[in-house]
Design a protein around this motif. Structure first.
Motif, PDB file in Angstrom:
ATOM      1  N   ARG A 281       0.845  -1.186   0.000  1.00 54.84           N
ATOM      2  CA  ARG A 281       0.000   0.000   0.000  1.00 54.84           C
ATOM      3  C   ARG A 281       0.889   1.247   0.000  1.00 54.84           C
ATOM      4  O   ARG A 281       1.680   1.457   0.913  1.00 54.84           O
ATOM      5  N   ASP A 299      -0.781  11.771 -10.302  1.00 54.34           N
ATOM      6  CA  ASP A 299      -0.754  10.457 -10.930  1.00 54.34           C
ATOM      7  C   ASP A 299       0.318   9.590 -10.279  1.00 54.34           C
ATOM      8  O   ASP A 299       1.425  10.083  -9.968  1.00 54.34           O
ATOM      9  N   GLN A 306       0.909   4.173 -15.604  1.00 54.93           N
ATOM     10  CA  GLN A 306       0.041   4.833 -14.628  1.00 54.93           C
ATOM     11  C   GLN A 306      -0.870   3.808 -13.957  1.00 54.93           C
ATOM     12  O   GLN A 306      -1.574   3.058 -14.622  1.00 54.93           O
ATOM     13  N   VAL A 307      -0.864   3.802 -12.634  1.00 54.39           N
ATOM     14  CA  VAL A 307      -1.671   2.829 -11.887  1.00 54.39           C
ATOM     15  C   VAL A 307      -2.755   3.508 -11.059  1.00 54.39           C
ATOM     16  O   VAL A 307      -3.663   2.827 -10.549  1.00 54.39           O
ATOM     17  N   ALA A 308      -2.685   4.819 -10.887  1.00 55.69           N
ATOM     18  CA  ALA A 308      -3.706   5.529 -10.107  1.00 55.69           C
ATOM     19  C   ALA A 308      -3.679   6.997 -10.463  1.00 55.69           C
ATOM     20  O   ALA A 308      -2.646   7.548 -10.874  1.00 55.69           O
ATOM     21  N   ASN A 309      -4.844   7.657 -10.299  1.00 54.31           N
ATOM     22  CA  ASN A 309      -4.955   9.088 -10.523  1.00 54.31           C
ATOM     23  C   ASN A 309      -5.835   9.674  -9.421  1.00 54.31           C
ATOM     24  O   ASN A 309      -6.906   9.147  -9.113  1.00 54.31           O
ATOM     25  N   PHE A 310      -5.350  10.759  -8.805  1.00 52.10           N
ATOM     26  CA  PHE A 310      -6.106  11.389  -7.717  1.00 52.10           C
ATOM     27  C   PHE A 310      -6.319  12.858  -8.029  1.00 52.10           C
ATOM     28  O   PHE A 310      -5.489  13.507  -8.699  1.00 52.10           O
ATOM     29  N   SER A 323      -4.172   6.850  -1.044  1.00 55.76           N
ATOM     30  CA  SER A 323      -3.513   5.548  -1.017  1.00 55.76           C
ATOM     31  C   SER A 323      -3.949   4.672  -2.177  1.00 55.76           C
ATOM     32  O   SER A 323      -5.075   4.805  -2.699  1.00 55.76           O
ATOM     33  N   VAL A 324      -3.049   3.766  -2.553  1.00 57.84           N
ATOM     34  CA  VAL A 324      -3.331   2.821  -3.616  1.00 57.84           C
ATOM     35  C   VAL A 324      -2.530   1.556  -3.340  1.00 57.84           C
ATOM     36  O   VAL A 324      -1.413   1.619  -2.838  1.00 57.84           O
ATOM     37  N   GLU A 325      -3.141   0.389  -3.650  1.00 64.74           N
ATOM     38  CA  GLU A 325      -2.427  -0.872  -3.487  1.00 64.74           C
ATOM     39  C   GLU A 325      -1.696  -1.218  -4.780  1.00 64.74           C
ATOM     40  O   GLU A 325      -2.257  -1.089  -5.885  1.00 64.74           O
ATOM     41  N   LEU A 326      -0.454  -1.664  -4.628  1.00 60.66           N
ATOM     42  CA  LEU A 326       0.400  -1.957  -5.773  1.00 60.66           C
ATOM     43  C   LEU A 326       0.952  -3.373  -5.650  1.00 60.66           C
ATOM     44  O   LEU A 326       1.298  -3.815  -4.547  1.00 60.66           O
TER      45      LEU A 326
END
Length: 804
Positions: A281, A299, A306-310, A323-326
């Motif tokens: 995380r 990003d 790219q795995v997430a954008n906020f 937060s983002v899980e990787l």
């Protein structure tokens, strides 16, 4: 049956949860504030005396207890009284009572022994050549010696079997810090949570200075809570966390604190190195300044994908977590925090909406997720494995008993554990967790007298003065806090459990001195004996002493500590404190000492032959702590030698004397020597200054930070003088020779007294002199080696025994 000691509240959060707990807290704080419950502490930790007995409060044995009173009175009538009549009665007898001293009030031993403080005053002022006044006729050396010996024998009759008063003292902050570290297996700066310690007799481990109050208990509660939170993990073990500091963040932007400010189109990068692949995380704490029609974008890119954008909508410095899980592989992986779309509108009516920026405050990576982690070692040592078929109550008892043995530094009795078990079960019932109950009870143990106090170990009526050995567990504690400044280790406790510590005492002393923890003895004993701790507070005038920097001050302290360590732990001759023709210095000190060929920050042994730096009296540390911020101080330097090298304590100065800087004579600003000569012209000042000034002037070749010089403003420095005992001085080297050869016994006695004071945690007075004599006698046979001194103190009656 003994009443068990009270348990102490682990934190305020429990007060509202249990009326029983509230009553325990109230009883506990009352007990600590007044120590009303000390007489009922459980065996074997019971207070012999809760008040520290000073030399002034000692009741001198009645005449029937003192051996040979008639010979003492014969000597009084034949020699001592005529001597006093000749030298003293003009001011202190025959109706005269200058200084409120009237010797006519003491016609016999009984009257003298009722006033030991007065006779201590007479003894010291005679011994230190403070009386008679300098302008009066002086007794011969043999007369002074006879008077001093008579007072010691008659008024302060020492015993070879009496250990003196027993001291119950709490741990000081350093000892507490070390004990928490060794008990729990954690390194956490809990000492900073505690109030500073006072000192007495030169040391901050002295029982008479280590008071305790409800305010202390509140601090100890907080410190124990913080330490246990670090050591114990209740519930599932959280994933491992990697915190990225500012130095770990690369890429564009401006570094601010531990974060990065992205004010144009740019990115920040972190590259974790992972031991295993798995789900992680990523948590980014960010804020933004807004501009344009859309929120500030953030990003997350992993290996260019790219795995997430906020959308970061919170205003600048209004921090929020994203937060983002990787899924990350083992090894190094670059993670990019990208600010892809900058915006700038300088004409916007709201100045705060003209520029879009992104602030990355903090970044952390948690994981791998979903994997059960082992509890930390500290937790596992406390929460020992369950025995087969063991219920919660039996398990809690086992945990508490195991912890109490180490925390109290002796086996707990059943009543103590029963008492703490009640507390455990009450909290466990409220929290629905036996582990929570145990943790709170451990906190109570960590504020109990049995933990906080290094105490005598038996109950005894004060009327009984018969000495007896302390218990093996008490001996283990005295030994470990003397040599290590921390609790006994398992080997010491196991020997004490088997009653074998005394049998193997010398072997244990050798083992402990070889252990790195014995460096604590050097740092804490030598640091106070030689006043090295004062260097941290020294602020020499920066305009006059540009060479002085914090790094130089640290080097000064380290030099003296390293020499002390080399002598004390290395079993060297103790006279090397005065006569070592070597020291341990680095390049910074070598520059100050004008010694060539030393480069680098590391310390190494360097010869001092041919320099004015033999022994500690030439160390810049000593010369700096005995100076004023803008000049040298012959008075402070003389006082240091008297108190710390020769065990002579000059009386305090008369009140309302001006500072030397303010002294004038006929409107003329005088030199320090001239000012002190003016002081000595006053009768009230002459006695003390005759003691101190010649010693201090011998060091005038060293400036206020210890740099050697031959002259000041073109004028040669006068370092000559004469001691009150007649020796003439030319400079610091001649003083060193006088001490080394003419006053060697005084130095060794002083060092022994200082170390015994530190080892026993109480002041050493005239009633202890026969114990000191025995240590010194063995020291002489062993060629003055350091370990002989340490062993002699440990084997001494004051260290080994207590009054029963």
């Amino acid at each position: 049956m003994h009443t068990p000691e009270p348990a102490y509240a682990p934190s305020k959060m429990f007060l509202a949860k249990s009326s029983t707990w509230l009553s325990l807290v109230s009883i506990s704080l009352a007990a600590v504030a007044g120590w009303f419950l000390l007489p009922s502490l459980p065996e074997p930790v019971m207070a012999v005396e809760t008040e520290v007995e000073t030399e002034e409060s000692v009741t001198t044995p009645a005449p029937a207890q003192v051996h040979g009173d008639q010979p003492l009175m014969d000597e009084w009538n034949k020699d001592i009284k005529p001597m006093l009549e000749y030298y003293c009665y003009d001011c202190h007898g025959d109706g005269m009572s200058k200084g409120s001293l009237d010797l006519d009030e003491y016609p016999d031993l009984a009257s003298m022994r009722k006033d030991p403080k007065v006779w201590e005053h007479i003894l010291t002022r005679t011994d230190y050549h403070l009386m008679p006044p300098p302008e009066e006729e002086q007794p011969e050396a043999k007369e002074r010696h006879q008077l001093v010996n008579w007072i010691n024998k008659a008024i302060f009759p020492a015993s070879t079997t009496d250990p003196g008063h027993s001291v119950m003292r709490r741990m000081n902050r350093i000892e507490y810090q070390n004990t928490i570290k060794d008990l729990l297996g954690i390194t956490i700066p809990v000492r900073e949570l505690l109030p500073p310690d006072d000192s007495s007799h030169g040391f901050d481990n002295n029982g008479s200075a280590l008071s305790i109050s409800p305010a202390h208990i509140d601090k100890y509660l907080r410190a124990a809570e913080k330490a246990l939170d670090e050591a114990i993990v209740l519930g599932p073990m959280p994933p491992k966390v990697i915190h990225f500091k500012a130095r770990d963040i690369t890429g564009g932007g401006k570094r601010i604190g531990d974060g990065t400010f992205l004010y144009i189109r740019s990115s920040a990068h972190v590259t974790p190195k992972l031991r295993q692949a798995g789900s992680y995380r990523l948590v980014v704490t960010a804020s933004a300044s807004q501009a344009g029609p859309e929120a500030t974008p953030l990003d997350i890119i992993v290996d260019k994908e790219q795995v997430a954008n906020f959308e970061v909508k919170n205003e600048l410095h209004a921090e929020k977590e994203f937060s983002v899980e990787l899924d990350l592989p083992a090894g190094s992986t670059e993670i990019t925090l990208d600010f892809p779309r900058d915006f700038y509108d300088p004409k916007h009516e709201d100045p705060k909406r003209r520029d879009r920026n992104l602030m990355i405050h903090r970044v952390r990576l948690e994981g791998p997720l979903g994997i059960k982690r082992q509890k930390p070692l500290a937790h596992r040592q406390i929460f020992i494995p369950h025995a087969p078929g063991q219920d919660d109550r039996a398990y809690a008892r086992a945990v508490l008993k195991n912890f109490a043995r180490r925390a109290f530094r002796r086996p707990p009795n059943r009543e103590e554990i029963d008492h703490y078990l009640v507390l455990t079960e009450k909290i466990a019932q409220t929290e629905n967790s036996i582990s929570s109950g145990i943790k709170s009870t451990l906190q109570a143990m960590l504020v109990s007298p049995s933990f906080l106090f290094i105490a005598p170990d038996t109950a005894a009526a004060k009327s009984s003065q018969k000495p007896a050995p302390i218990s093996e567990h008490a001996l283990a504690s005295r030994l470990s806090y003397f040599l290590w400044s921390t609790m006994p280790d398992e080997e010491l406790l196991a020997l004490a459990d088997r009653q074998q510590l005394r049998q193997q005492l010398d072997a244990q002393i050798t083992r402990m001195l070889q252990d790195p923890r014995s460096k604590q003895m050097v740092e804490n004993f030598a640091g106070q004996w030689l006043e090295l701790r004062s260097l941290a507070a020294i602020t020499p005038n920066r305009k006059r002493f540009r060479e002085y920097t914090p790094s130089l001050a640290d080097a000064m302290r380290r030099e003296t500590e390293m020499l002390a360590d080399h002598i004390l732990r290395g079993d060297r001759n103790l006279l090397e404190f005065l006569d070592a023709d070597y020291s341990f210095i680095n390049e910074r000190l070598a520059e100050i000492y004008d010694i060539p060929g030393v480069s680098g920050d590391h310390f190494r042994r360097v010869s001092m032959a041919g320099t004015p730096r033999r022994g500690i009296l030439g160390h810049a540390s000593i010369l700096t702590v005995t100076s004023q911020p803008n000049r040298t101080s012959p008075v402070l330097r003389g006082k240091f030698i008297l108190e710390n090298i020769l065990d002579i304590t000059p009386p305090p100065p008369p009140p309302e004397l001006p500072q030397l800087e303010d002294a004038r004579h006929k409107g003329k600003k005088m030199s320090v020597r001239e000012q002190l000569e003016l002081h000595r012209s006053k009768t009230a000042c002459a006695g003390c200054h005759n003691l101190m000034d010649p010693i201090g002037f011998a060091f005038e070749n060293y400036n206020a930070i210890g740099i050697y010089r031959e002259s000041v403003k073109g004028e040669a420095i006068d370092t000559t003088g004469q001691l009150v005992t007649g020796e003439k001085l030319e400079n610091a080297e001649s003083l060193r020779q006088v001490i080394l050869h003419g006053k060697r016994d005084e130095f060794l006695r002083c060092l022994t007294i200082k170390m015994m004071t530190y080892a026993t945690g109480r002041g050493i007075g005239r009633l202890d002199r026969l114990h000191i004599d025995k240590v010194l006698s063995q020291l002489q046979k062993d060629d003055y080696t350091a370990h002989s001194l340490i062993r002699g103190i440990i084997h001494s009656v004051p260290f080994q025994q207590q009054r029963r």
